[in-house]
Design a protein around this motif. Structure first.
Motif, short mmCIF file in Angstrom:
data_model
loop_
_atom_site.label_atom_id
_atom_site.label_comp_id
_atom_site.label_asym_id
_atom_site.label_seq_id
_atom_site.Cartn_x
_atom_site.Cartn_y
_atom_site.Cartn_z
N LEU A 148 1.65 -0.77 -0.11
CA LEU A 148 -0.21 0.29 -0.26
C LEU A 148 1.05 1.03 -0.20
N PHE A 149 1.79 1.37 0.81
CA PHE A 149 2.73 2.45 1.27
C PHE A 149 3.61 2.89 0.14
N HIS A 150 4.32 2.13 -0.34
CA HIS A 150 5.07 2.31 -1.66
C HIS A 150 4.39 2.49 -2.81
N GLN A 151 3.69 1.64 -3.73
CA GLN A 151 2.27 1.98 -4.85
C GLN A 151 2.05 3.12 -5.04
N PHE A 152 1.40 3.95 -3.47
CA PHE A 152 0.35 5.32 -3.49
C PHE A 152 1.44 6.33 -2.70
N ILE A 153 2.33 5.70 -2.80
CA ILE A 153 2.44 7.51 -2.23
C ILE A 153 3.49 7.50 -3.19
N ILE A 211 6.74 -6.66 5.37
CA ILE A 211 6.91 -5.17 4.44
C ILE A 211 7.31 -5.33 3.71
N LYS A 212 8.83 -5.69 3.88
CA LYS A 212 10.23 -5.59 2.98
C LYS A 212 9.78 -5.93 1.34
N LEU A 213 9.25 -7.03 1.69
CA LEU A 213 8.68 -8.42 -0.42
C LEU A 213 7.65 -6.85 -0.75
N GLY A 214 7.02 -6.52 0.30
CA GLY A 214 5.84 -5.50 -0.45
C GLY A 214 6.13 -4.18 -1.61
N ALA A 215 7.33 -4.14 -0.40
CA ALA A 215 7.70 -3.06 -0.51
C ALA A 215 8.21 -2.49 -1.96
N LEU A 216 9.21 -4.03 -2.05
CA LEU A 216 10.22 -3.93 -3.09
C LEU A 216 9.49 -3.56 -4.34
N PHE A 217 8.38 -4.72 -4.55
CA PHE A 217 7.62 -5.26 -5.49
C PHE A 217 6.71 -3.57 -5.57
N HIS A 218 6.54 -3.18 -5.25
CA HIS A 218 5.34 -1.93 -5.53
C HIS A 218 6.10 -0.36 -5.40
N GLN A 219 7.66 0.03 -4.91
CA GLN A 219 8.46 1.16 -4.90
C GLN A 219 8.55 0.74 -6.37
#
Lengths: 113, 113, 113, 113
Positions: free
Chosen positions: A21-26, D16-24
């Motif tokens: 959520l955070f890294h997609q939408f920030i 958190i880390k894997l979700g962040a990586l992918f969506h960033q």
């Protein structure tokens, strides 16, 4: 899968959802005009993902008003965003939240009971 | 294509690159430790794109230090980021920049001569 | 500002909007269930930005159905996304589009008359 | 914190880390030219985050070559990306991986022993 393993898996899945959520939408352009639809869109994205049984996303309107640029909107930032997600793996349900922590200057994500 | 059309296309392409840079990388975890490699990675992404002949990305180290959270890093934000891109379409070269504007509270992108 | 300069600025602004849209939202979880709200949310983000007078975002439903994973959704990709944005600077209006090009394997952005 | 709680927290943090990586980073322009620096930049972002003791990010070069557009690069997609992250909370260490699953058409994230 035993209950202990289920809780670990549920914790893992909850983490994925908040990190995503955070890294997609920030960075998303936001103002009071589209804050509602953005909240609903973000929730809809969380609800599509595996094991999610509920989600809630809130953009803080007071902070949003203060962040508005001369052009009438701002970029969604960690300060403005909070979220709650509930996931279920097997028999285990876990709730996790994202909330800005002013002292730590950090979008804190944590498991809650 | 005539020169006038070339300048319009070059302006369009420059806009794409700055819009892309901002919205791809805002939110990225950054500290003094990885600011260099992030700058180089962001530049490399701009240079891959059509018509780009040069790019420069800078993360403001003073502001970065002030933004660091209790966990030793922050999320890349518009306040920290500046960039310059040079594109060429036909015979026309255009330079555009991204720079935070404190008064406007805005990551201003503009064509420069 | 003269008309020639206005057209360049409008072209630049149109580029920013399409670059921003693509790089902000690629990766977003999407299915037929939330495609509508995502389209509206993406349009709302474009409309907030300076000089935009209209925007239209479409997620291709046929391609979406074919891309759906075993988990009932997919990540928004360039193949699925098309958009149109209309910007006005001074007296000059410019329309630009984003559309997947199958032969080029590329999310082509271009100015249209 | 007891060991059971530590494992849940570690699982959460890994997610958190894997979700962040992918969506960033999904959507990032990539070719063989900048794949190395992108991998290092992505790893550096994971290593900054709390509780991470190691991370590894790989862009699949074979698939990358096949995905290259007429313009000599592509947008980073789930098909191309794999990652491993190791986190430690208290005395508990957990490893999690992200890997594309061809049958499920999905960037599968999972805890590994």
């Amino acid at each position: 899968m035993d209950r202990k393993k289920e809780r670990e898996e549920a914790s893992f899945e909850a983490g994925i959802k908040l990190g995503a959520l955070f890294h997609q939408f920030i960075g998303t352009p936001v103002s009071e005009e589209n804050a509602d639809i953005l909240e609903r869109a973000m929730e809809s994205c969380m609800k599509l993902q595996p094991f999610v049984i509920d989600s809630e996303v809130t953009i803080n309107r007071d902070k949003l008003r203060r962040a508005i640029s001369e052009f009438g909107y701002t970029s969604l930032s960690g300060e403005l965003l909070s979220a709650k997600v509930r996931v279920k793996v097997g028999k285990e349900e876990i709730t996790a939240v994202l909330q800005w922590d002013d002292e730590k200057k950090y979008p804190l994500m944590r498991l809650v009971d």
